[in-house]
Write a protein that holds these residues in place. Structure first.
Motif, PDB file in Angstrom:
ATOM      1  N   LYS A 157       0.833  -1.201   0.000  1.00 10.49           N
ATOM      2  CA  LYS A 157       0.000   0.000   0.000  1.00 10.49           C
ATOM      3  C   LYS A 157       0.877   1.265   0.000  1.00 10.49           C
ATOM      4  CE  LYS A 157      -4.541   0.823   1.931  1.00 10.49           C
ATOM      5  NZ  LYS A 157      -5.446   0.486   3.030  1.00 10.49           N
ATOM      6  N   LEU A 158       1.951   1.204   0.779  1.00  7.97           N
ATOM      7  CA  LEU A 158       2.876   2.327   0.877  1.00  7.97           C
ATOM      8  C   LEU A 158       3.458   2.659  -0.500  1.00  7.97           C
ATOM      9  CD1 LEU A 158       4.445   4.207   2.870  1.00  7.97           C
ATOM     10  CD2 LEU A 158       6.161   2.407   3.034  1.00  7.97           C
ATOM     11  N   LYS A 204      11.031  -3.745   3.260  1.00 13.12           N
ATOM     12  CA  LYS A 204      10.052  -4.411   4.123  1.00 13.12           C
ATOM     13  C   LYS A 204       9.515  -5.718   3.537  1.00 13.12           C
ATOM     14  CE  LYS A 204       8.460  -0.769   7.188  1.00 13.12           C
ATOM     15  NZ  LYS A 204       7.627   0.429   7.332  1.00 13.12           N
ATOM     16  N   ASN A 205       9.492  -5.823   2.195  1.00 14.15           N
ATOM     17  CA  ASN A 205       8.912  -7.041   1.604  1.00 14.15           C
ATOM     18  C   ASN A 205       9.945  -8.072   1.195  1.00 14.15           C
ATOM     19  OD1 ASN A 205       9.997  -5.574  -0.519  1.00 14.15           O
ATOM     20  ND2 ASN A 205       8.513  -6.390  -1.984  1.00 14.15           N
ATOM     21  N   LEU A 206      11.222  -7.825   1.489  1.00 17.64           N
ATOM     22  CA  LEU A 206      12.269  -8.701   0.957  1.00 17.64           C
ATOM     23  C   LEU A 206      13.130  -9.301   2.063  1.00 17.64           C
ATOM     24  CD1 LEU A 206      13.652  -6.737  -2.128  1.00 17.64           C
ATOM     25  CD2 LEU A 206      12.239  -8.806  -2.141  1.00 17.64           C
ATOM     26  N   ASP A 207      13.738 -10.453   1.727  1.00 13.14           N
ATOM     27  CA  ASP A 207      14.668 -11.074   2.653  1.00 13.14           C
ATOM     28  C   ASP A 207      16.114 -10.745   2.315  1.00 13.14           C
ATOM     29  OD1 ASP A 207      13.039 -12.231   4.507  1.00 13.14           O
ATOM     30  OD2 ASP A 207      12.748 -14.071   3.345  1.00 13.14           O
ATOM     31  N   PHE A 214       3.218  -6.729  -8.264  1.00  9.37           N
ATOM     32  CA  PHE A 214       2.491  -5.462  -8.359  1.00  9.37           C
ATOM     33  C   PHE A 214       1.917  -5.232  -9.746  1.00  9.37           C
ATOM     34  CE2 PHE A 214       5.249  -4.880  -4.755  1.00  9.37           C
ATOM     35  CZ  PHE A 214       4.474  -4.145  -3.864  1.00  9.37           C
ATOM     36  N   ASP A 215       1.012  -4.294  -9.820  1.00 13.10           N
ATOM     37  CA  ASP A 215       0.428  -3.832 -11.071  1.00 13.10           C
ATOM     38  C   ASP A 215       1.498  -3.136 -11.920  1.00 13.10           C
ATOM     39  OD1 ASP A 215      -2.657  -3.406 -11.820  1.00 13.10           O
ATOM     40  OD2 ASP A 215      -1.404  -1.802 -12.691  1.00 13.10           O
ATOM     41  N   PHE A 267      10.415   2.581   4.195  1.00  7.46           N
ATOM     42  CA  PHE A 267      10.440   1.432   3.296  1.00  7.46           C
ATOM     43  C   PHE A 267      11.297   0.289   3.819  1.00  7.46           C
ATOM     44  CE2 PHE A 267       9.844   5.243   0.719  1.00  7.46           C
ATOM     45  CZ  PHE A 267       8.626   4.947   0.137  1.00  7.46           C
ATOM     46  N   SER A 268      12.074   0.565   4.849  1.00  7.49           N
ATOM     47  CA  SER A 268      13.070  -0.411   5.295  1.00  7.49           C
ATOM     48  C   SER A 268      12.654  -1.090   6.592  1.00  7.49           C
ATOM     49  CB  SER A 268      14.420   0.287   5.516  1.00  7.49           C
ATOM     50  OG  SER A 268      14.771   1.064   4.392  1.00  7.49           O
ATOM     51  N   SER A 269      13.062  -2.350   6.704  1.00 11.10           N
ATOM     52  CA  SER A 269      12.836  -3.063   7.962  1.00 11.10           C
ATOM     53  C   SER A 269      14.134  -3.216   8.749  1.00 11.10           C
ATOM     54  CB  SER A 269      12.253  -4.446   7.684  1.00 11.10           C
ATOM     55  OG  SER A 269      13.202  -5.240   7.001  1.00 11.10           O
ATOM     56  N   ALA A 270      15.260  -2.914   8.084  1.00 13.69           N
ATOM     57  CA  ALA A 270      16.555  -2.986   8.764  1.00 13.69           C
ATOM     58  C   ALA A 270      17.569  -2.149   7.996  1.00 13.69           C
ATOM     59  CB  ALA A 270      17.033  -4.436   8.847  1.00 13.69           C
TER      60      ALA A 270
END
Lengths: 248, 248
Positions: A5-6, A44-47, A100-101, A131-134
């Motif tokens: 969504k972001l 955030k969506n990636l490893d 994504f679209d 956007f980041s988780s780390a």
């Protein structure tokens, strides 16, 4: 907010105010704990890990965009920043954002301008954007798996440092004001990717005549306190203009 | 066809099939008549000279676009080609195509990726495309007035050659297979932008151990026939990997 969504929310603003197809990726080097390190982010969506990157505004110089992106995404500022290569392979960002679209900004083909930054470690106040988780420094001896072609971008940046070691103020930008000879040697070894003979290194670096031996030594530690040095900035800059004589 | 009409006619195809805001400019170096030269074009509507440039297709690697542009615009092919810098200042192409409508492709802001090419002079079959009124080699000692920021692009290319002289096969790519020592020295002087002492140059270049002295000399001319040399390609390439030792 959920990552998908972001991104979708940012997309409209990006299409309106930024140059399509063009991105910037930054390889931020630092020297800490006696090793060369690179700054990486986890989306955030990636490893996997990625380099801090971003886009260029329609009304913005590319160099200014790089400065802005460094600060916005990692908090890094006032560092030595140098463009080094532009990555233009067609499929370089393939498979990213697959779910994504097609109208999503981030799903375009991007041609990415690479910048390397040299940061004095203690001057960086790490910051993590939405956007980041780390956000993490990785030792060059222990690099993580990178997203997209970011490993290729990193390798090219390191190769550029290696080639420019005699022409750009790389040591000066990465080290604190006062440093020991073993630290300087470790830094050179990190950039060159090989061990150097201690005696040869000392002789050669002193022959450059760009260092000042200080009247103090490093306090603390079990061993004999090592001598501290700093760069003689005037001599250093003059020497770089001509290119430091000799290779490693 | 009139130049204005020609551009307007191409504009629709460019908007459809090419990446907007992005261009390529090529600095083609060659060594001829004992001097370093650069290839320049004159656009049909301009009195100043420009570097051969063009655009990247939506479905095309950037490196492939550079190869295509070199050939389409100047006939140059099979040359050593190397990306060196991307020029992203906002107003770099300001005032170009002022008299045209804002919908004209060429009137956009362009961020331009610079490539340098090293061409062996006798291998280039110059060709002039429909946009040009002249195509010409210019001696570096006698450069013309350049359009837009092309002088800045040229200067950066030359500076890059200077920095890469010890790491890239620059001499090999610019010289014919057989050459004399004075020719090699002239080439180095052209790149470095300074006179070199003849004795020092000979000693240093021979110490690199990358040349083969041939069993023949240059025929003709009033003076004693000068010895001919060629590069020992294997030794040369190995030496470049490490970087030729020492600066000029």
């Amino acid at each position: 907010m959920e990552f998908k969504k972001l991104l979708e929310e940012r997309s409209a603003d990006l299409w309106e105010n930024f140059i399509p197809t063009l991105s910037i990726d930054c390889v931020i080097f630092s020297f800490h704990d006696n090793e060369l390190q690179v700054l990486t982010l986890k989306l955030k969506n990636l490893d996997t890990w990625g380099l801090p990157g971003g886009y260029v505004k329609k009304i913005e110089n590319v160099d200014d965009a790089a400065v802005r992106i460094l600060k916005e995404r990692t908090g890094t500022e006032n560092v030595y920043l140098q463009q080094f290569y532009t990555f233009g392979k067609m499929n370089r960002s393939e498979n990213a954002f697959e779910e994504f679209d097609n109208t999503l900004w981030h799903k375009q083909r991007f041609i990415s301008i690479g910048y390397y930054a040299l940061a004095e470690h203690s001057h960086v106040n790490l910051y993590m954007d939405e956007f980041s988780s780390a956000v993490k420094w990785h030792s060059l001896d222990n690099l993580p798996e990178f997203m997209m072609d970011h490993r290729i971008i990193f390798d090219k940046a390191l190769m550029t440092l290696r080639e420019q070691l005699n022409n750009h103020p790389i040591g000066y930008s990465l080290l604190p004001e006062k440093f020991t000879m073993p630290e300087l040697q470790k830094l050179y070894e990190g950039i060159l990717g090989k061990k150097l003979n201690r005696g040869n290194f000392y002789r050669k670096i002193l022959r450059y005549d760009i260092l000042v031996k200080l009247d103090e030594s490093r306090k603390g530690g079990a061993h004999k306190a090592p001598d501290l040095y700093s760069f003689d900035l005037e001599k250093y800059n003059n020497a770089l203009k001509e290119g430091l004589k000799g290779s490693w």
